[in-house]
Design a protein around this motif. Sequence first.
Motif, PDB file in Angstrom:
ATOM      1  N   THR A 229     -76.417 -46.197   0.358  1.00 21.16           N
ATOM      2  CA  THR A 229     -75.065 -45.648   0.366  1.00 21.16           C
ATOM      3  C   THR A 229     -74.047 -46.780   0.427  1.00 21.16           C
ATOM      4  O   THR A 229     -74.353 -47.890   0.856  1.00 21.16           O
ATOM      5  N   TYR A 230     -72.825 -46.479  -0.003  1.00 21.71           N
ATOM      6  CA  TYR A 230     -71.707 -47.413   0.110  1.00 21.71           C
ATOM      7  C   TYR A 230     -70.454 -46.587   0.324  1.00 21.71           C
ATOM      8  O   TYR A 230     -70.225 -45.591  -0.374  1.00 21.71           O
ATOM      9  N   SER A 231     -69.639 -46.982   1.252  1.00 21.41           N
ATOM     10  CA  SER A 231     -68.352 -46.352   1.476  1.00 21.41           C
ATOM     11  C   SER A 231     -67.351 -47.452   1.798  1.00 21.41           C
ATOM     12  O   SER A 231     -67.546 -48.193   2.766  1.00 21.41           O
ATOM     13  N   GLY A 232     -66.325 -47.598   0.973  1.00 19.12           N
ATOM     14  CA  GLY A 232     -65.337 -48.639   1.212  1.00 19.12           C
ATOM     15  C   GLY A 232     -64.478 -48.905  -0.004  1.00 19.12           C
ATOM     16  O   GLY A 232     -64.444 -48.107  -0.943  1.00 19.12           O
TER      17      GLY A 232
ATOM     18  N   MET B 225     -60.703 -46.105  -2.818  1.00 20.72           N
ATOM     19  CA  MET B 225     -61.837 -46.029  -1.903  1.00 20.72           C
ATOM     20  C   MET B 225     -62.956 -45.233  -2.566  1.00 20.72           C
ATOM     21  O   MET B 225     -62.712 -44.178  -3.149  1.00 20.72           O
ATOM     22  N   ALA B 226     -64.171 -45.761  -2.451  1.00 24.01           N
ATOM     23  CA  ALA B 226     -65.340 -45.108  -3.038  1.00 24.01           C
ATOM     24  C   ALA B 226     -66.310 -44.671  -1.946  1.00 24.01           C
ATOM     25  O   ALA B 226     -66.415 -45.312  -0.900  1.00 24.01           O
ATOM     26  N   SER B 227     -66.997 -43.589  -2.206  1.00 22.18           N
ATOM     27  CA  SER B 227     -68.089 -43.124  -1.364  1.00 22.18           C
ATOM     28  C   SER B 227     -69.249 -42.829  -2.306  1.00 22.18           C
ATOM     29  O   SER B 227     -69.189 -41.889  -3.103  1.00 22.18           O
TER      30      SER B 227
ATOM     31  N   SER C 256     -73.693 -42.932  -3.274  1.00 20.71           N
ATOM     32  CA  SER C 256     -75.059 -42.873  -2.756  1.00 20.71           C
ATOM     33  C   SER C 256     -76.040 -42.826  -3.918  1.00 20.71           C
ATOM     34  O   SER C 256     -75.689 -42.459  -5.035  1.00 20.71           O
TER      35      SER C 256
ATOM     36  N   GLY D  13     -71.079 -40.557  -6.849  1.00 19.70           N
ATOM     37  CA  GLY D  13     -70.252 -40.297  -5.680  1.00 19.70           C
ATOM     38  C   GLY D  13     -68.832 -39.980  -6.063  1.00 19.70           C
ATOM     39  O   GLY D  13     -68.580 -39.408  -7.126  1.00 19.70           O
ATOM     40  N   THR D  14     -67.903 -40.389  -5.205  1.00 17.65           N
ATOM     41  CA  THR D  14     -66.495 -40.087  -5.430  1.00 17.65           C
ATOM     42  C   THR D  14     -65.646 -41.353  -5.325  1.00 17.65           C
ATOM     43  O   THR D  14     -66.038 -42.337  -4.718  1.00 17.65           O
TER      44      THR D  14
END
Length: 93
Positions: free
Chosen positions: A4-7, A22-24, A26, A38-39
Motif C-alpha cells: 500500500t501507499y498513501s501520501g 494525494m494518492a491512496s 494498493s 487506488g484513488t
Amino acid sequence: MATTYSGPARLILVDGASVSGMASLSTNHRGGLNGWGGTFRPDEVTTELRNAVEEIQLELPYDRVGAVAVTGMRKLLATQVLMSLAGRGPAPF
C-alpha cells in the motif's frame, strides 16, 4: 516493496503538465491477478485533468513512476474531485 501507499503524488498528463495531490494506492492479488490501483485527490482541478483518461503517469516520491488509467471521477466538494485509478505494469510503491 510495500502493498500500500498513501501520501503525496503527481499525475503527469499527456502534454507533460503535472498535477499535485494525494494518492491512496494498493496492490490486489485476488484470483491470481496481480495489479494495483487506488484513488488520487488533486490539489486543483483543471480541464486537462478532467479530460485525462489514458496514457498518464503517476509519480511518487523518490522518482518512482507508474502508468495509470483513470477509471472514474466523482465530486467530493464544490472544488474537489476524487479520481479512481487503475495501474498498468509494476506498482511504483
